[in-house]
Design an enzyme around this catalytic site. Sequence first.
Site, PDB file in Angstrom:
ATOM      1  N   THR A  41       0.833  -1.201   0.000  1.00 35.75           N
ATOM      2  CA  THR A  41       0.000   0.000   0.000  1.00 35.75           C
ATOM      3  C   THR A  41       0.869   1.253   0.000  1.00 35.75           C
ATOM      4  O   THR A  41       0.555   2.253  -0.650  1.00 35.75           O
ATOM      5  CB  THR A  41      -0.937   0.005   1.223  1.00 35.75           C
ATOM      6  OG1 THR A  41      -1.716  -1.196   1.226  1.00 35.75           O
ATOM      7  CG2 THR A  41      -1.884   1.195   1.177  1.00 35.75           C
ATOM      8  N   ASP A 225      -4.493  -2.704  -7.148  1.00 34.05           N
ATOM      9  CA  ASP A 225      -4.114  -3.389  -5.911  1.00 34.05           C
ATOM     10  C   ASP A 225      -4.579  -4.846  -5.972  1.00 34.05           C
ATOM     11  O   ASP A 225      -5.595  -5.165  -6.590  1.00 34.05           O
ATOM     12  CB  ASP A 225      -4.785  -2.683  -4.731  1.00 34.05           C
ATOM     13  CG  ASP A 225      -4.252  -3.157  -3.391  1.00 34.05           C
ATOM     14  OD1 ASP A 225      -3.175  -3.776  -3.357  1.00 34.05           O
ATOM     15  OD2 ASP A 225      -4.933  -2.900  -2.373  1.00 34.05           O
ATOM     16  N   GLU A 226      -3.839  -5.759  -5.326  1.00 38.53           N
ATOM     17  CA  GLU A 226      -4.196  -7.182  -5.223  1.00 38.53           C
ATOM     18  C   GLU A 226      -4.476  -7.798  -6.598  1.00 38.53           C
ATOM     19  O   GLU A 226      -5.484  -8.485  -6.808  1.00 38.53           O
ATOM     20  CB  GLU A 226      -5.422  -7.359  -4.312  1.00 38.53           C
ATOM     21  CG  GLU A 226      -5.263  -6.800  -2.921  1.00 38.53           C
ATOM     22  CD  GLU A 226      -4.382  -7.648  -2.016  1.00 38.53           C
ATOM     23  OE1 GLU A 226      -3.707  -8.560  -2.524  1.00 38.53           O
ATOM     24  OE2 GLU A 226      -4.365  -7.386  -0.803  1.00 38.53           O
TER      25      GLU A 226
END
Length: 763
Positions: A41, A225-226
């Site tokens: 992050t 993200d992810e």
Amino acid sequence: MSMMTSMSLPGAEQLNPEQHEAVTAPEGPLLVLAGAGSGKTRVLTHRIAWLISGRNIEPWRIAGVTFTNKAAGEMRRRLELLIGPPSGAVLLHTFHALGARLLREYGSAIGLPRGFTILDDDDSESIIRSVLKTLGRTGDMPAEAVWSRISLAKSAGKTADEFGQDAGGPQDDLVSAVFSAYEQQKKLSASVDFDDLINLPTLLLTAHQPVSDAFHERVRHILVDEYQDTSPAQYRFLRALAGPSHSITCVGDPDQSIYRWRGADIRNILSFEEDFPDARTVTLERNYRSTGKILEAASALITRNLRRKPKKLWTEGPRGRPLAYHLAVDQEAEARFISDAVSKWLGEGANPGDFAVLYRTHAQSRALEEALVRSRIPYTVVGGVKFFARREVKDMLAYLRLLVNPADTVAFTRAIGAPPRGAGDQSVARIAGASSIAGRPIMEMAGDPETLSLLPARARTAISGFAGLIKKLGETVIERGWSEALAEAVEKSGYADWLVRQGGQEADDRLENLRELLNATRAAEDAGTTLEQYMEHAALLAGIDLLADSGAGLTMMTLHNAKGLEFPHVFIPGLEEGLLPHASSVADEEELEEERRLFYVGLTRARESVILTGARGRRTRERFSWTLPSRFLGELPPEIVANVDNPMSFPLPDDAPCDGVPPPERRYERTREETPYQYRERRHEPAHSRPGSPGGKLERRYERDEPDEEGRPRLGARVRHPKFGSGTVIQLSGAGAELMITVSFSRHGRKTLLAKIAHLEPE
């Protein structure tokens, strides 16, 4: 790093060299392989800040895509701390929120009005229920199961026509017909579902050039993200968002890809460099969370997987204490060991919130909850419901409540609707009203011919049949015991059959919870607990104030729900073949690798301590069944795993002696090329031995299963189902009329079936 680079990058002092390389990488396709606890992050938010402050990109030209609103909010908060007000112009959304925004703005190009309605799952199921009724097929397949199949197809990017072309049986034909009618109904009502929020924007950006040009003129940079958790539909959406410039940054970790069952495709991240030949890859291996020994264990485990990218976590922090492993006699002793260990730590000043118990299935929580209650340790169940408050558990216990108290109107109302049997709310209300007026127990009124004569024929038949079932269960209590009455209720009520017909992961979980309830009631009755005592025990466990979900207690959750979290001390129970790895994974190498990734995720949630537990055997309704230690235990370095017998020895010192977990003796046999190996234990017990005793000769091996003398299938057997086609038996539970067979079907995935009505034939 140069002075100019440092000055133009807010918060540069917070980054290690690898993070800095990822943050300041040139524009274009970038893959950041971010190991657990490596600061992904931080990299995402600092890269956005770098693009704005270091590259002078206008913030509205940047879009960040996440899976949850919580993740998007955290990125927004951190970005505001880095660059202040300009952060508000960055598009930070979940996949679905960004898709909805694009449809509001450009949806007219595909005939979608700006004021379209977004349907949730309940809305979609309601439409499907209506379609099934119109087709006259309401009894063929539950609306929930149809919607699950349709949504899974849409997450793979399939249209109704494409699904119909691949249909391969009566059930597929029904789903195909409903799929087409459902899509037509949505179009007429100007509505979209959550899958449409991914698929329709992809269509806009790939098939409508003016829309594509307008979007890519405005948004130049995409950050994801992810990425390892993306589905095929989300993958196509991201490719369309990136556009011709390919300025896309994807952050993820293939070693933490654990959501295949809901559509995630690990190939998306593994093939990133093939999709973008000019891609740059940066690997983040420095871990800021766990001790060295935890990381050594996790790395040794995950290197057994073939479908991954090379990466090895390390830390500058302390090596820490060894991992602990405890092998208990059964699940009750395992739960006591965990509660005693936590109690010992609490006595030394630890807080309940420092601990997490991460299990493979929700059903494992039952024994743990009871042990924690006895020790008065407050706990929170995250992503689930306390065992005795779960719908299926309360449904079946309602039958027992009526045996204790025939005047229990609440239990009557619940039980007669579980499963639905044709007694509507108005008919049930009439019976309850008659009971109140006459001052007679509701079960007495339910069997009264005069009262029943006032009801419609269908309701009269349903309520009369229900009253007869409760009477029969009362006789069973006298003849064979109250736990047998509960087992009879699960079978004779049709509740298990009803769950089997629904299909899907949720139905499988609910069946597993019922099996655990039957295990618990048999053990309780064997220990001398009366029906009245057990009902009081269950009610207190379901509603005890000490265990309210306040967030201040020990955390209990599945390994799947633990992703992204961290705790000082982590317990992982159930390290046995059939639990972790789960029985449904043993016949499929890709699923087995995902089970290993799931264990890896569990290990890397811990900051200071990992305690692994298992049971020599688990009690079922019929008998005590021996288990085998998980194969994953043998993949951990023996020099950092200590066997522990006494929970009072916690916490282990950093230099505790380690002897590792002795791997079970294995013998491999194979009779046909396509035959899966099955892990088998045979124990030849002396006449005097009892379950849990160390005596007896133990033989363990992998072998192929064949039908037994009674003709029922065994693990590994190939079978055929009239609707689902060919499959492999991967789990058996129960016996006789209660035998449940879990089959991995080649076209329809995993299904748990009641053997007596499954109509399975050997292949």
